[in-house]
Design an enzyme around this catalytic site. Sequence first.
Site, PDB file in Angstrom:
ATOM      1  N   ASP A 480      39.370  28.291 -30.171  1.00 24.82           N
ATOM      2  CA  ASP A 480      38.430  29.253 -29.603  1.00 24.82           C
ATOM      3  C   ASP A 480      37.573  29.891 -30.701  1.00 24.82           C
ATOM      4  OD1 ASP A 480      37.212  30.638 -27.524  1.00 24.82           O
ATOM      5  OD2 ASP A 480      39.122  31.240 -26.632  1.00 24.82           O
ATOM      6  N   ASP A 549      33.505  30.468 -19.260  1.00 23.77           N
ATOM      7  CA  ASP A 549      34.644  31.229 -18.743  1.00 23.77           C
ATOM      8  C   ASP A 549      34.494  31.501 -17.246  1.00 23.77           C
ATOM      9  OD1 ASP A 549      36.009  31.328 -21.106  1.00 23.77           O
ATOM     10  OD2 ASP A 549      35.434  33.375 -21.619  1.00 23.77           O
TER      11      ASP A 549
END
Length: 734
Positions: A480, A549
Amino acid sequence: MKKQSINLRQSFAIAFFILTSYCSTVTAQQIIAVKTKTNALVLQVTPGKEVNTIYLGEKLANDSDYSKIQSQYRQGTDYSGIYNAAYTASGSKNLLEPAITVTHADGNTSLDLLYVSHKTNTVSTGVTQTEITLKDPVYPVEVHLFIQAYYDTDVIEQWTTIQHNEKGSITLNKYASANLYLKGYKNFYLNQYHGDWAKEMQPEETKITHGIKTLDTKLGSRTNLFQPSVFMVSLDKPATEDEGKVLFAGLEWSGNFRTDLELDPLNNLRVISGINNAAAAYKLAKSEVFTTPKFWYTLSSKGKGTASRNLHDWSRTYKILGGKEDRLTLLNNWEATYFNFDEEKLKVLIADSKKLGVDLFLLDDGWFGNTYPRNNDDAALGDWDVNKKKLPNGIGTLVKTAKDNQVKFGIWIEPEMVNPASDLYKKHPDWVIKQPGRAEHYFRNQLVLDLANPKVQDFVYGVVDNLFTENPELAYIKWDCNAVIYNAYSNYLKDKQNNFYTDYVNGLYKVLERIRVKYPKVPMMLCSGGGGRVDYGALKYFTEFWPSDNTDPLERVYMQWEYSYFYPALTIAAHVTDWGKQPLKYRTDVAMMGKLGFDIVVKDLNEKDLAFTQKAIKNYNELSNTIWQGDQYRLQNPWDNDAASVMFVNKNGNEGVVFSYSVNSRYEAGTHLPIKLKGLQAGQNYKVEEINVYPDKKPVVETAVYSGDFLMQVGINPNVTASNSSVVLKITKA
């Protein structure tokens, strides 16, 4: 009268001499033609040793015709400053946007790049590389233009190297990778993208007007958050899926980029793309070689679909890590637990992975930190020690549990980042990107580590290497990157701060290169709070990326549609979650047109939901090769219709799958007309059957056999409606 006749003959002779001399000069000009299966990029070396772009388009039947191209265009006046240089320098006679600008060691800012030589080599089957050497006749500055052509896929990459032999350092004020030149078209239309967190890949098409349109980013990391580097340019008129001329392009760079599209006074379009030079004037030492990132592009005269399929084939073969290999379906714990988990809870979820039928269990954020436990997002980044309270037996016991359940185990990391609440921040404040003497600015309660520093590179590499050393059977990494760079400053670079943004990205690539040397096959997801970092520079090291997301399946229909122009399905991680109001079937059907995963609580599924999901995974596994490696056709777009439809056909043309989704919940919205399929064999018969049918529900499309000709000319209605919101059709050769 006689005297006049002599003068007339002399005039004709002089005129003939001038004409033949001009023609001789024109024909003597050297042509450098770079060709793919369909297209040609043609450069011309003038008698004055300038290298100009004279053609970019469908290749001509006769190579000799390229030398005649330039004479067909009206040129600018002598004082116009309009030049079609293959790599435009500034400070000489060019008056338009340059590709390269330098300040010499003596402070002079002029540059003139003239032809020295060129060569073309075969890199591999179907891949050639042309290298053109240019030098300044006054200053010892040398630029090499590289043009790599992938014949079968009609893709070209361009980049440059820059070096010098001056007494001191020179400054590269601008250093683009490529300088395209498009002419012969009345109009140009730009299709660009914008977005933000959970709103990625929003398309916007406009006509290009005179002046400069700049696409750029200055975020440092996670640089595609607001503006990705990919774009399209339609020639003459806006291209559709199957018609029109269109250029797809993008930069293979995971940092700040800048693309200038300049429509000059003669209606020629110049496209200059490379690293963003904002706050990044690069100090280049004597004999040091600066290499720009690669700029890729593909040109199609048959619409966006052809360009996209060519790009997919190119990326799977040459760019994406393991582009021809299988992918793992997975269950992620993030939306099931967030930070609130312990060993026993995870063991139950791992067992659920086997029950569901996926290949891997992925442990997300929250497994590390002891001095500062990772119980939320404001602590512990940088401290990659296993949290003893949550996981007293370490990661190893989870890996073993996964193995006992016949699934693999993966883990989340964010190794480039640090929280102020961490041991690392206290121990190595000099490793953190922040301006001395200024207040810190946080993005998601964190700061970025300075990857320009080799010690930081070693640390980040060590985060990954230590995990695999301690857990050799670890099978997957989710990498990430949630913060952008504020207050950019490197303690390591000291007086070379303008080199920071470039050296940061190159530092990241050095780390990833080391990881791939030691762990060449381990799947890794490129995540950055969504698609904030995806590009073909990064996908060299990653097998897939996280588009957003935002996992609401209705939103994902649109996002995945746009991403799919540039990236093939096996790279687009699509998870079934609890976002959105759509039924489980719709959420699963949408995720199946990418790389399938799940973020759900399996124990909360009722008996029918579980049975449906298990069957859908089996269907996906059976069709995965067609989805991952086949040709993608966008049949009906969601922006203009009540239903979207996407099709994948394998390379043999004997199997396909059609995904159709309602995107309008209004009464009677849906597919009222048949949708024409693509990519089939007209003379072959195909069985059409609906799959992913929910238990106790009847198929809405009756199983039947049709000719390929019928399916492509007449079509078939998937009968998608607001109440029957998604339909998946399997197409097999009868």
